[in-house]
Write an enzyme that holds these catalytic residues in place. Structure first.
Site, PDB file in Angstrom:
ATOM      1  N   SER A 183      -2.584 -67.088 146.605  1.00 31.55           N
ATOM      2  CA  SER A 183      -1.998 -67.710 145.418  1.00 31.55           C
ATOM      3  C   SER A 183      -2.857 -68.841 144.861  1.00 31.55           C
ATOM      4  O   SER A 183      -3.329 -69.711 145.597  1.00 31.55           O
ATOM      5  CB  SER A 183      -0.603 -68.248 145.737  1.00 31.55           C
ATOM      6  OG  SER A 183      -0.064 -68.923 144.611  1.00 31.55           O
ATOM      7  N   LEU A 184      -3.036 -68.825 143.548  1.00 31.68           N
ATOM      8  CA  LEU A 184      -3.738 -69.902 142.849  1.00 31.68           C
ATOM      9  C   LEU A 184      -2.787 -71.004 142.379  1.00 31.68           C
ATOM     10  O   LEU A 184      -3.235 -72.004 141.833  1.00 31.68           O
ATOM     11  CB  LEU A 184      -4.466 -69.340 141.627  1.00 31.68           C
ATOM     12  CG  LEU A 184      -5.844 -68.722 141.803  1.00 31.68           C
ATOM     13  CD1 LEU A 184      -6.387 -68.295 140.446  1.00 31.68           C
ATOM     14  CD2 LEU A 184      -6.802 -69.673 142.486  1.00 31.68           C
ATOM     15  N   SER A 185      -1.495 -70.812 142.563  1.00 27.54           N
ATOM     16  CA  SER A 185      -0.542 -71.798 142.047  1.00 27.54           C
ATOM     17  C   SER A 185      -0.799 -73.206 142.563  1.00 27.54           C
ATOM     18  O   SER A 185      -0.743 -74.171 141.789  1.00 27.54           O
ATOM     19  CB  SER A 185       0.885 -71.358 142.366  1.00 27.54           C
ATOM     20  OG  SER A 185       1.248 -70.229 141.601  1.00 27.54           O
TER      21      SER A 185
ATOM     22  N   THR B  19       7.369 -66.290 144.493  1.00 34.09           N
ATOM     23  CA  THR B  19       6.754 -65.007 144.166  1.00 34.09           C
ATOM     24  C   THR B  19       7.411 -63.945 145.034  1.00 34.09           C
ATOM     25  O   THR B  19       8.387 -64.214 145.751  1.00 34.09           O
ATOM     26  CB  THR B  19       5.224 -65.068 144.350  1.00 34.09           C
ATOM     27  OG1 THR B  19       4.638 -63.870 143.853  1.00 34.09           O
ATOM     28  CG2 THR B  19       4.838 -65.247 145.814  1.00 34.09           C
TER      29      THR B  19
ATOM     30  N   LYS C  43      11.852 -63.317 144.488  1.00 30.72           N
ATOM     31  CA  LYS C  43      12.352 -63.582 143.136  1.00 30.72           C
ATOM     32  C   LYS C  43      13.781 -63.083 142.930  1.00 30.72           C
ATOM     33  O   LYS C  43      14.572 -63.723 142.221  1.00 30.72           O
ATOM     34  CB  LYS C  43      11.434 -62.942 142.099  1.00 30.72           C
ATOM     35  CG  LYS C  43      10.071 -63.602 141.973  1.00 30.72           C
ATOM     36  CD  LYS C  43       9.257 -62.948 140.869  1.00 30.72           C
ATOM     37  CE  LYS C  43       7.901 -63.606 140.696  1.00 30.72           C
ATOM     38  NZ  LYS C  43       7.126 -63.015 139.591  1.00 30.72           N
TER      39      LYS C  43
ATOM     40  N   GLY D 133       4.449 -49.643 137.109  1.00 33.65           N
ATOM     41  CA  GLY D 133       5.198 -50.374 138.118  1.00 33.65           C
ATOM     42  C   GLY D 133       6.574 -50.741 137.612  1.00 33.65           C
ATOM     43  O   GLY D 133       6.811 -50.808 136.392  1.00 33.65           O
TER      44      GLY D 133
ATOM     45  N   ALA E 178      13.704 -44.419 141.939  1.00 29.83           N
ATOM     46  CA  ALA E 178      14.906 -45.056 142.466  1.00 29.83           C
ATOM     47  C   ALA E 178      14.736 -46.564 142.612  1.00 29.83           C
ATOM     48  O   ALA E 178      15.712 -47.318 142.493  1.00 29.83           O
ATOM     49  CB  ALA E 178      15.275 -44.433 143.809  1.00 29.83           C
TER      50      ALA E 178
ATOM     51  N   TYR F 200      -4.524 -61.232 139.125  1.00 28.58           N
ATOM     52  CA  TYR F 200      -5.702 -62.074 138.903  1.00 28.58           C
ATOM     53  C   TYR F 200      -6.630 -62.076 140.112  1.00 28.58           C
ATOM     54  O   TYR F 200      -7.764 -62.580 140.026  1.00 28.58           O
ATOM     55  CB  TYR F 200      -5.303 -63.507 138.552  1.00 28.58           C
ATOM     56  CG  TYR F 200      -4.471 -64.217 139.598  1.00 28.58           C
ATOM     57  CD1 TYR F 200      -5.062 -64.853 140.685  1.00 28.58           C
ATOM     58  CD2 TYR F 200      -3.089 -64.260 139.501  1.00 28.58           C
ATOM     59  CE1 TYR F 200      -4.315 -65.509 141.644  1.00 28.58           C
ATOM     60  CE2 TYR F 200      -2.316 -64.908 140.460  1.00 28.58           C
ATOM     61  CZ  TYR F 200      -2.929 -65.528 141.521  1.00 28.58           C
ATOM     62  OH  TYR F 200      -2.173 -66.172 142.467  1.00 28.58           O
TER      63      TYR F 200
END
Length: 267
Positions: free
Chosen positions: A9-11, A55, A59, A119, A147, A209
């Site tokens: 993660s870049l957060s 994430t 969520k 997706g 499904a 990303y």
């Protein structure tokens, strides 16, 4: 930042850059929390915490663990931002949806009426709803397991605009006919055949990303490309403002993210 996996993660890079730019003595760290672990993590927090970024796979798990949902979190059926108020109230919000709108409009002003989304998870829901807000009236979801896309289909069909939503298999052979293609699938699922089927779509939105570029992003050299960093930065800017109550330094946060990604690509 909570999720699993989380090491990529870049957060933390983005939020810390924002804090440094504004001279805020705040911390932002990544914590690996697997599915089913969010309630236990929340129970261990004290009043020094202002909020959490979530994430996958948390969520949707968060929906049942907050005291109140914002309208956009309820619409998306997902929480990526959990605010911890001073009085102890937990508020679930979603900045992916408005972040996607901002990311798209930063890169293109083209009219968008139809979309193909690869997706069917929470990110597909948020970006799909953002596209509908921007005028898309027809969405085709291409998934490996129909499904498992039920929540995304329901959220899109519940939009008041009455969008037409169709679901099909990811592995069909026909070229995609849409104004924008959105990929929320892993890079290793972007086969040469799939990328070739997207070749005539004028706008490509790659939600990943890292790794970068994905096969789909690399193919979009002569088309509009909205990247995962665009989405990440714009949703992080909104989170930053919710957490701190201060305007976010978008430029500094984007630069930090781009620098970190460049470092990974040369490592």
């Amino acid at each position: 930042m909570l999720g699993d996996p989380i090491a990529h993660s870049l957060s933390p890079v983005l939020h810390r850059a924002g804090y440094a730019e504004l001279g805020l003595d705040w911390t932002y760290d990544a914590h690996r929390v697997p599915a089913g672990g969010l309630a236990a993590f929340l129970s261990g927090l004290d009043d020094s915490w202002r909020g959490l970024s979530l994430t996958m796979p948390l969520k949707r798990e968060a929906l049942d663990l907050v005291d109140r949902l914002t309208d956009r979190a309820r619409t998306a059926g997902a929480v990526n931002t959990l605010l911890l108020d001073a009085d102890g109230e937990r508020v679930g919000d979603n900045t992916d949806l408005p972040g996607a709108v901002a990311a798209i409009r930063e890169r293109t002003s083209l009219p968008l009426a139809s979309a193909a989304i690869l997706g069917g998870g929470a990110t597909a829901t948020s970006v799909g709803l953002a596209l509908v807000d921007l005028g898309v009236t027809s969405v085709e979801l291409l998934v490996r397991d129909e499904a498992r896309a039920g929540e995304t289909v329901a959220a899109l069909r519940a939009h008041p605009s009455g969008v037409d939503v169709r679901v099909g298999p990811l592995a069909v052979a026909e070229p995609l006919a849409a104004d924008v293609v959105v990929s929320t699938i892993p890079a290793d699922a972007q086969t040469g055949d799939l990328v070739a089927r997207c070749a005539d779509v004028p706008v490509v939105f790659e939600a990943l990303y890292d790794p970068w570029p994905t096969p789909l992003a690399a193919s979009a050299t002569d088309r509009v490309l909205v990247g995962g960093l665009d989405l990440l930065v714009h949703q992080a800017v909104l989170q930053f403002e919710l957490f701190t109550g201060r305007p976010a330094p978008l430029g500094a946060m984007r630069a930090a993210g781009a620098q970190a990604l460049a470092g990974r690509s040369t490592a």
